[in-house]
Design a protein around this motif. Structure first.
Motif, PDB file in Angstrom:
ATOM      1  N   ASN A 153      20.852 -14.258  61.045  1.00 34.54           N
ATOM      2  CA  ASN A 153      22.059 -13.442  61.198  1.00 34.54           C
ATOM      3  C   ASN A 153      23.312 -14.272  61.446  1.00 34.54           C
ATOM      4  OD1 ASN A 153      21.574 -14.306  63.801  1.00 34.54           O
ATOM      5  ND2 ASN A 153      22.025 -12.334  64.755  1.00 34.54           N
ATOM      6  N   ASP A 154      23.235 -15.592  61.271  1.00 37.18           N
ATOM      7  CA  ASP A 154      24.377 -16.469  61.522  1.00 37.18           C
ATOM      8  C   ASP A 154      24.583 -17.393  60.333  1.00 37.18           C
ATOM      9  OD1 ASP A 154      26.325 -17.713  63.646  1.00 37.18           O
ATOM     10  OD2 ASP A 154      25.230 -19.413  62.813  1.00 37.18           O
ATOM     11  N   GLY A 155      25.805 -17.401  59.782  1.00 38.54           N
ATOM     12  CA  GLY A 155      26.092 -18.198  58.598  1.00 38.54           C
ATOM     13  C   GLY A 155      25.972 -19.692  58.833  1.00 38.54           C
ATOM     14  N   GLU A 156      26.393 -20.172  60.011  1.00 37.01           N
ATOM     15  CA  GLU A 156      26.294 -21.596  60.321  1.00 37.01           C
ATOM     16  C   GLU A 156      24.836 -22.043  60.382  1.00 37.01           C
ATOM     17  OE1 GLU A 156      28.993 -24.245  61.477  1.00 37.01           O
ATOM     18  OE2 GLU A 156      29.429 -23.057  59.706  1.00 37.01           O
ATOM     19  N   ALA A 157      23.990 -21.220  60.992  1.00 41.55           N
ATOM     20  CA  ALA A 157      22.563 -21.560  61.086  1.00 41.55           C
ATOM     21  C   ALA A 157      21.917 -21.566  59.700  1.00 41.55           C
ATOM     22  CB  ALA A 157      21.853 -20.574  62.008  1.00 41.55           C
ATOM     23  N   ALA A 158      22.305 -20.609  58.849  1.00 39.94           N
ATOM     24  CA  ALA A 158      21.771 -20.577  57.485  1.00 39.94           C
ATOM     25  C   ALA A 158      22.171 -21.830  56.718  1.00 39.94           C
ATOM     26  CB  ALA A 158      22.273 -19.323  56.771  1.00 39.94           C
ATOM     27  N   HIS A 159      23.385 -22.306  56.954  1.00 36.73           N
ATOM     28  CA  HIS A 159      23.867 -23.536  56.329  1.00 36.73           C
ATOM     29  C   HIS A 159      22.982 -24.714  56.741  1.00 36.73           C
ATOM     30  CE1 HIS A 159      27.689 -26.111  55.378  1.00 36.73           C
ATOM     31  NE2 HIS A 159      26.585 -26.719  54.997  1.00 36.73           N
ATOM     32  N   VAL A 160      22.691 -24.804  58.021  1.00 29.20           N
ATOM     33  CA  VAL A 160      21.832 -25.894  58.526  1.00 29.20           C
ATOM     34  C   VAL A 160      20.432 -25.779  57.948  1.00 29.20           C
ATOM     35  CG1 VAL A 160      20.822 -26.915  60.599  1.00 29.20           C
ATOM     36  CG2 VAL A 160      23.197 -26.141  60.633  1.00 29.20           C
ATOM     37  N   MET A 161      19.933 -24.569  57.822  1.00 30.73           N
ATOM     38  CA  MET A 161      18.602 -24.374  57.234  1.00 30.73           C
ATOM     39  C   MET A 161      18.551 -24.930  55.810  1.00 30.73           C
ATOM     40  SD  MET A 161      17.582 -20.528  58.447  1.00 30.73           S
ATOM     41  CE  MET A 161      17.150 -20.158  60.147  1.00 30.73           C
ATOM     42  N   ALA A 162      19.600 -24.681  55.034  1.00 32.55           N
ATOM     43  CA  ALA A 162      19.654 -25.211  53.674  1.00 32.55           C
ATOM     44  C   ALA A 162      19.680 -26.728  53.687  1.00 32.55           C
ATOM     45  CB  ALA A 162      20.881 -24.653  52.946  1.00 32.55           C
ATOM     46  N   LEU A 163      20.456 -27.318  54.602  1.00 28.27           N
ATOM     47  CA  LEU A 163      20.508 -28.783  54.716  1.00 28.27           C
ATOM     48  C   LEU A 163      19.142 -29.364  55.081  1.00 28.27           C
ATOM     49  CD1 LEU A 163      23.904 -29.197  56.624  1.00 28.27           C
ATOM     50  CD2 LEU A 163      23.439 -29.892  54.265  1.00 28.27           C
ATOM     51  N   GLN A 164      18.347 -28.592  55.821  1.00 27.30           N
ATOM     52  CA  GLN A 164      17.023 -29.042  56.236  1.00 27.30           C
ATOM     53  C   GLN A 164      15.943 -28.807  55.175  1.00 27.30           C
ATOM     54  OE1 GLN A 164      16.301 -30.743  59.140  1.00 27.30           O
ATOM     55  NE2 GLN A 164      18.548 -30.789  59.291  1.00 27.30           N
ATOM     56  N   GLY A 165      16.371 -28.344  53.992  1.00 31.87           N
ATOM     57  CA  GLY A 165      15.415 -28.182  52.896  1.00 31.87           C
ATOM     58  C   GLY A 165      14.573 -26.938  52.981  1.00 31.87           C
ATOM     59  N   MET A 166      15.047 -25.912  53.682  1.00 30.62           N
ATOM     60  CA  MET A 166      14.237 -24.714  53.876  1.00 30.62           C
ATOM     61  C   MET A 166      14.360 -23.706  52.732  1.00 30.62           C
ATOM     62  SD  MET A 166      14.773 -24.161  57.990  1.00 30.62           S
ATOM     63  CE  MET A 166      13.708 -22.717  58.035  1.00 30.62           C
ATOM     64  N   GLY A 167      15.387 -23.863  51.866  1.00 26.05           N
ATOM     65  CA  GLY A 167      15.486 -22.918  50.769  1.00 26.05           C
ATOM     66  C   GLY A 167      16.855 -22.914  50.116  1.00 26.05           C
ATOM     67  N   ILE A 168      17.062 -21.931  49.247  1.00 28.49           N
ATOM     68  CA  ILE A 168      18.323 -21.744  48.518  1.00 28.49           C
ATOM     69  C   ILE A 168      19.177 -20.731  49.291  1.00 28.49           C
ATOM     70  CG2 ILE A 168      19.367 -20.945  46.360  1.00 28.49           C
ATOM     71  CD1 ILE A 168      16.764 -21.789  44.950  1.00 28.49           C
ATOM     72  N   VAL A 169      20.440 -21.035  49.447  1.00 28.55           N
ATOM     73  CA  VAL A 169      21.332 -20.164  50.202  1.00 28.55           C
ATOM     74  C   VAL A 169      22.540 -19.784  49.354  1.00 28.55           C
ATOM     75  CG1 VAL A 169      22.720 -22.011  51.243  1.00 28.55           C
ATOM     76  CG2 VAL A 169      22.416 -19.849  52.494  1.00 28.55           C
ATOM     77  N   LEU A 170      23.090 -18.601  49.591  1.00 27.05           N
ATOM     78  CA  LEU A 170      24.315 -18.150  48.937  1.00 27.05           C
ATOM     79  C   LEU A 170      25.450 -18.269  49.946  1.00 27.05           C
ATOM     80  CD1 LEU A 170      25.649 -16.786  46.454  1.00 27.05           C
ATOM     81  CD2 LEU A 170      25.095 -14.584  47.488  1.00 27.05           C
ATOM     82  N   LYS A 171      26.382 -19.216  49.687  1.00 25.61           N
ATOM     83  CA  LYS A 171      27.449 -19.492  50.653  1.00 25.61           C
ATOM     84  C   LYS A 171      28.809 -19.559  49.957  1.00 25.61           C
ATOM     85  CE  LYS A 171      27.217 -20.882  54.450  1.00 25.61           C
ATOM     86  NZ  LYS A 171      27.502 -20.167  55.716  1.00 25.61           N
ATOM     87  N   SER A 172      29.862 -19.396  50.737  1.00 26.83           N
ATOM     88  CA  SER A 172      31.217 -19.590  50.225  1.00 26.83           C
ATOM     89  C   SER A 172      31.421 -21.066  49.891  1.00 26.83           C
ATOM     90  CB  SER A 172      32.251 -19.156  51.265  1.00 26.83           C
ATOM     91  OG  SER A 172      32.165 -17.771  51.518  1.00 26.83           O
TER      92      SER A 172
END
Length: 300
Positions: free
Chosen positions: A219-238
């Motif tokens: 539920n947090d955009g910053e955390a989702a960004h970090v998850m993507a950096l950690q190789g956890m998956g594909i993210v849709l971001k600005s």
């Protein structure tokens, strides 16, 4: 014939009518609520008319007050222009600038830019309020707001800051392990990070809408960004949110032809006839500072 020589009282009256609140007027002028109320009453007593009808819930302007307000707007604007002209000649633009911004944009970009702006204009005090909720600019005494999209409030005006293109991206590590999708349909075969309280969501693209079920939700955009950096998956971001990581190679854009243009990022200000120099300076600085980011996106 009475002559109005109470310039502070006139300024208070003009701010009260413009902002619709005695509290907001006092905050805007940097004085106490009690002092503002007393000075306004003194102006009314001098003129022997009631300019503003006060109640516990709202303020309303009398006919005499409306007449005075039409002249007060021009008088106050010209006084401020004269003051700023003097200050600009001495390179001493000052005062407090209150800014609000969404959390992610504020942390990732705005704080750095404010630091540069402060070095250029050391006499301007900065108050930064980071919040993902929509603040009432008038009630909270906010000068500048960074917001997504344009607001219908007629008291506000929007200045375009950035397009808010949204892109799919993932880390090189993730793509090395799971491959790069070639079509939107192949997203169903990948781990997708969604910014939501739910474990499924629709991603709407120009050509089609994809229902994402096999997902990591946050539920947090910053955390989702970090998850993507950690190789956890594909993210849709600005784009503005991931631009630095794309340049550094920490993230790679996936399906670049599928970028989505959503509501632009705007600078919102009050629709005043005359803006203080500190607000105009900050708006010009912010737009010019973020233009290179927009140009980089347009070239990709």
């Amino acid at each position: 014939m009475k002559r109005i020589d109470d310039l502070l009282g006139l300024r208070i009256f003009e701010r009260v009518v413009t902002l619709g609140s005695l509290t907001a007027a006092a905050q805007a002028l940097g004085i106490s609520l009690a002092a503002a109320s007393k000075r306004l009453s003194k102006l009314e007593q001098y003129l022997d008319v009631q300019l503003i009808h006060r109640s516990t819930r709202r303020l309303s302007v009398s006919d005499e007050g409306q007449t005075l307000y039409e002249y007060a707007q021009h008088i106050v604007a010209e006084l401020e222009q004269a003051e700023e002209a003097i200050l600009q000649k001495s390179e001493q633009v000052s005062g407090t600038l209150t800014i609000t911004s969404p959390n992610s944009f504020g942390r990732r970009h705005l704080v750095k830019l404010i630091a540069k702006f402060k070095r250029l204009h050391p006499n301007i005090n900065i108050q930064l309020l980071l919040s993902d909720s929509i603040e009432d600019m008038i009630a909270e005494g906010i000068d500048v707001a960074i917001r997504y999209g344009e607001l219908p409030d007629s008291r506000l005006i929007a200045h375009r800051l950035l397009n808010n293109d949204r892109i799919l991206c993932a880390s090189p590590d993730y793509l090395a392990r799971y491959g790069r999708p070639q079509t939107l349909g192949e997203l169903h075969q990948h781990q997708c990070i969604i910014i939501s309280r739910h474990t499924e969501i629709n991603w709407a693209f120009p050509s089609q809408t994809i229902h994402i079920q096999q997902a990591i939700s946050c539920n947090d955009g910053e955390a989702a960004h970090v998850m993507a950096l950690q190789g956890m998956g594909i993210v849709l971001k600005s784009y503005w949110d991931v631009a630095e990581d794309l340049t550094a190679g920490n993230l790679i854009q996936v399906l670049p032809e599928q970028a989505i243009i959503s509501a632009p990022i705007n600078i919102i200000t009050l629709k005043n006839q005359h803006q203080p120099a500190r607000i105009r300076l900050f708006i010009d600085f912010l737009i010019s500072s973020l233009q290179p980011m927009q140009m980089r996106k347009e070239k990709t």
